[in-house]
Motif scaffolding. Structure first.
Motif, PDB file in Angstrom:
ATOM      1  N   ALA A   1      57.826 -41.213  -6.962  1.00 38.58           N
ATOM      2  CA  ALA A   1      56.755 -41.833  -6.666  1.00 38.58           C
ATOM      3  C   ALA A   1      56.582 -42.673  -7.648  1.00 38.58           C
ATOM      4  N   ARG A   2      57.437 -42.432  -8.776  1.00 41.20           N
ATOM      5  CA  ARG A   2      57.824 -43.945 -10.034  1.00 41.20           C
ATOM      6  C   ARG A   2      58.479 -44.618  -9.368  1.00 41.20           C
TER       7      ARG A   2
ATOM      8  N   ASN B   1      57.812 -33.970  -6.838  1.00 40.51           N
ATOM      9  CA  ASN B   1      58.066 -35.081  -6.615  1.00 40.51           C
ATOM     10  C   ASN B   1      58.619 -35.400  -8.403  1.00 40.51           C
ATOM     11  N   LEU B   2      58.998 -36.321  -8.956  1.00 39.57           N
ATOM     12  CA  LEU B   2      60.190 -36.551  -9.845  1.00 39.57           C
ATOM     13  C   LEU B   2      61.778 -36.184  -9.512  1.00 39.57           C
TER      14      LEU B   2
ATOM     15  N   ASN C   1      49.209 -29.580  -9.859  1.00 40.43           N
ATOM     16  CA  ASN C   1      49.546 -28.905 -11.333  1.00 40.43           C
ATOM     17  C   ASN C   1      48.848 -30.749 -11.637  1.00 40.43           C
ATOM     18  N   PRO C   2      48.068 -30.428 -13.156  1.00 39.39           N
ATOM     19  CA  PRO C   2      47.669 -31.619 -13.861  1.00 39.39           C
ATOM     20  C   PRO C   2      49.538 -31.860 -14.214  1.00 39.39           C
ATOM     21  N   ASN C   3      49.654 -33.407 -14.406  1.00 38.61           N
ATOM     22  CA  ASN C   3      50.903 -34.384 -15.005  1.00 38.61           C
ATOM     23  C   ASN C   3      52.130 -34.320 -13.607  1.00 38.61           C
ATOM     24  N   THR C   4      51.718 -34.071 -12.767  1.00 37.56           N
ATOM     25  CA  THR C   4      52.863 -33.859 -11.460  1.00 37.56           C
ATOM     26  C   THR C   4      53.250 -34.974 -10.656  1.00 37.56           C
ATOM     27  N   GLY C   5      52.541 -36.223 -11.240  1.00 36.78           N
ATOM     28  CA  GLY C   5      52.452 -37.934 -10.946  1.00 36.78           C
ATOM     29  C   GLY C   5      51.373 -37.257  -9.314  1.00 36.78           C
ATOM     30  N   LYS C   6      50.595 -37.263  -9.076  1.00 36.39           N
ATOM     31  CA  LYS C   6      49.666 -37.393  -8.116  1.00 36.39           C
ATOM     32  C   LYS C   6      48.766 -38.579  -8.523  1.00 36.39           C
ATOM     33  N   SER C   7      48.501 -39.027  -9.587  1.00 37.00           N
ATOM     34  CA  SER C   7      48.180 -40.908  -9.402  1.00 37.00           C
ATOM     35  C   SER C   7      48.868 -42.063  -8.856  1.00 37.00           C
ATOM     36  N   THR C   8      50.098 -41.195 -10.110  1.00 36.35           N
ATOM     37  CA  THR C   8      51.169 -42.494 -10.030  1.00 36.35           C
ATOM     38  C   THR C   8      51.791 -42.930  -8.266  1.00 36.35           C
TER      39      THR C   8
ATOM     40  N   GLY D   1      43.951 -32.206 -10.735  1.00 34.52           N
ATOM     41  CA  GLY D   1      45.406 -31.512 -11.356  1.00 34.52           C
ATOM     42  C   GLY D   1      44.985 -30.223 -11.898  1.00 34.52           C
TER      43      GLY D   1
ATOM     44  N   ASP E   1      63.872 -38.178  -9.101  1.00 35.53           N
ATOM     45  CA  ASP E   1      65.283 -38.700 -10.335  1.00 35.53           C
ATOM     46  C   ASP E   1      65.139 -37.747 -11.936  1.00 35.53           C
ATOM     47  N   GLU E   2      64.060 -37.231 -12.385  1.00 40.01           N
ATOM     48  CA  GLU E   2      64.195 -36.009 -13.559  1.00 40.01           C
ATOM     49  C   GLU E   2      64.920 -35.244 -12.956  1.00 40.01           C
TER      50      GLU E   2
HETATM   51  N1  LIG Z   1      60.155 -39.782 -13.508  1.00 41.83           N
HETATM   52  C1  LIG Z   1      59.159 -39.906 -13.393  1.00 41.83           C
HETATM   53  N2  LIG Z   1      58.506 -40.068 -14.032  1.00 41.83           N
HETATM   54  C2  LIG Z   1      56.716 -39.891 -13.020  1.00 41.83           C
HETATM   55  C3  LIG Z   1      56.638 -39.521 -11.186  1.00 41.83           C
HETATM   56  N3  LIG Z   1      55.723 -40.302 -11.103  1.00 41.83           N
HETATM   57  C4  LIG Z   1      54.952 -39.608 -12.397  1.00 41.83           C
HETATM   58  N4  LIG Z   1      55.915 -39.782 -12.723  1.00 41.83           N
HETATM   59  C5  LIG Z   1      55.147 -39.871 -14.728  1.00 41.83           C
HETATM   60  O1  LIG Z   1      54.271 -38.438 -14.825  1.00 41.83           O
HETATM   61  C6  LIG Z   1      53.565 -38.439 -15.469  1.00 41.83           C
HETATM   62  C7  LIG Z   1      52.680 -38.031 -15.084  1.00 41.83           C
HETATM   63  O2  LIG Z   1      51.466 -38.967 -13.883  1.00 41.83           O
HETATM   64  P1  LIG Z   1      50.482 -39.140 -13.524  1.00 41.83           P
HETATM   65  O3  LIG Z   1      50.362 -39.819 -12.499  1.00 41.83           O
HETATM   66  O4  LIG Z   1      49.613 -39.500 -14.209  1.00 41.83           O
HETATM   67  O5  LIG Z   1      50.231 -37.678 -12.951  1.00 41.83           O
HETATM   68  P2  LIG Z   1      49.194 -36.930 -12.171  1.00 41.83           P
HETATM   69  O6  LIG Z   1      49.136 -35.135 -11.322  1.00 41.83           O
HETATM   70  O7  LIG Z   1      48.350 -37.555 -11.595  1.00 41.83           O
HETATM   71  O8  LIG Z   1      48.257 -35.864 -13.851  1.00 41.83           O
HETATM   72  P3  LIG Z   1      47.290 -35.522 -13.554  1.00 41.83           P
HETATM   73  O9  LIG Z   1      45.768 -36.559 -13.004  1.00 41.83           O
HETATM   74  O10 LIG Z   1      46.470 -34.989 -15.393  1.00 41.83           O
HETATM   75  O11 LIG Z   1      46.496 -34.608 -13.129  1.00 41.83           O
HETATM   76  C8  LIG Z   1      53.441 -40.456 -15.827  1.00 41.83           C
HETATM   77  O12 LIG Z   1      54.430 -40.809 -16.796  1.00 41.83           O
HETATM   78  C9  LIG Z   1      53.965 -40.954 -14.773  1.00 41.83           C
HETATM   79  O13 LIG Z   1      54.809 -42.439 -14.676  1.00 41.83           O
HETATM   80  C10 LIG Z   1      58.485 -39.641 -11.522  1.00 41.83           C
HETATM   81  O14 LIG Z   1      58.358 -39.760  -9.686  1.00 41.83           O
HETATM   82  N5  LIG Z   1      59.291 -40.445 -11.625  1.00 41.83           N
END
Ligand SMILES: Nc1nc2c(ncn2[C@@H]2O[C@H](COP(=O)(O)OP(=O)(O)OP(=O)(O)O)[C@@H](O)[C@H]2O)c(=O)[nH]1
Ligand SMILES: [Mg+2]
Length: 240
Positions: free
Chosen positions: A146-147, A116-117, A11-18, A59, A119-120
């Motif tokens: 991932a962070r 992922n996430l 899904n969007p915003n799940t930390g894939k790019s991170t 995403g 920690d959150e």
């Molecule tokens: N707390 C926390 N935040 C994270 C983690 N991984 C990613 N994030 C945060 O989540 C947000 C989205 O991360 P992205 O890596 O951009 O997510 P994405 O899945 O690539 O999003 P899309 O490209 O829109 O699909 C960013 O603000 C990251 O810093 C993690 O493991 N822990």
């Protein structure tokens, strides 16, 4: 030595790019997917002396034909047939996120679920039982942040083992209503006869039942062998 091909879905915003950036660092390049204005990020990483080419898919919430993003993600998994598709989930929104994992698991059995996430989730008191989840889903599940870069080694080991064919999976399959299951059962052998094992027959049958015209066009385009024989499946013609 040959390279391994890995996809990141979720899904969007799940930390894939991170995750992608952490793994590939500077060994990445971006561009557009052929014929689309969707960003393509591809990179490489090494693990235990082997090279992995990893693609950061857009995403999406589903893998149908609702948007160019969904088409790109769907076509990559289906037509490029990556050795492993890592589905990245947000540990704080498992119920919503698992929906996409189930969709990917209908398309391929080479799936690693990456939660992922963490920690959150920990901050929110959410506990993810990865052993139980892996048992129910029938694919490996690895928890990461991932962070904070935790769990990454376990994830890469799991990807390595799956790419090597050492992890047998049995992805959980959604069972549809009796009506639909009967139609799938009728169509699936025809799809298999037409395409062999080139595509997941049950999933293609479901798309045919959906009447997903955009997917059928993508399939026709991809399946552009010299036309020797026209076959009709559910009113759509394919060359065989
Ligand atoms: N707390 C926390 N935040 C994270 C983690 N991984 C990613 N994030 C945060 O989540 C947000 C989205 O991360 P992205 O890596 O951009 O997510 P994405 O899945 O690539 O999003 P899309 O490209 O829109 O699909 C960013 O603000 C990251 O810093 C993690 O493991 N822990
Ligand atoms: Mg991203």
């Amino acid at each position: 030595m040959s390279k391994h091909y890995i996809a990141l879905a979720g899904n969007p915003n799940t930390g894939k790019s991170t995750l992608f950036n952490t793994l590939t660092g500077l060994r990445q390049h971006t561009g557009n997917w052929t014929g689309k204005t969707v960003l393509k990020a591809e990179g490489e990483y090494e693990h235990n002396g082997q090279t992995y080419v990893i693609v950061d898919l857009p995403g999406t919430y589903s893998l149908h034909s609702n948007s160019a993003d969904e088409e790109v993600a769907r076509d990559y998994i289906l037509f490029e047939n990556p050795e492993v598709t890592v589905v990245v989930l947000d540990a704080t929104a498992m119920e919503r996120n698992l929906n996409l994992a189930l969709q990917v698991m209908e398309m391929t059995n080479k799936v690693v679920v990456c939660v992922n996430l963490m920690d959150e989730a920990q901050k929110k008191g959410i506990i993810v039982d990865e052993k139980k989840l892996a048992e129910v889903l029938g694919v490996p599940v690895v928890k990461i942040s991932a962070r904070n870069k935790t769990g990454l080694n376990k994830l890469l080991d799991t990807v390595e083992q799956m790419a090597a064919g050492n992890i047998p999976t049995k992805p959980y399959q959604i069972v549809y209503s009796k009506d639909i299951e009967e139609k799938i059962a009728a169509l699936e052998p025809e799809v298999r006869e037409l395409f062999g094992d080139a595509y997941p027959a049950r999933w293609v049958a479901l798309r045919l039942l959906d009447g997903d015209q955009s997917f059928l066009e993508a399939l026709q385009q991809h399946h552009n062998q010299p036309k020797t024989k026209e076959v009709l499946v559910n009113g759509v013609s394919f060359s065989q």
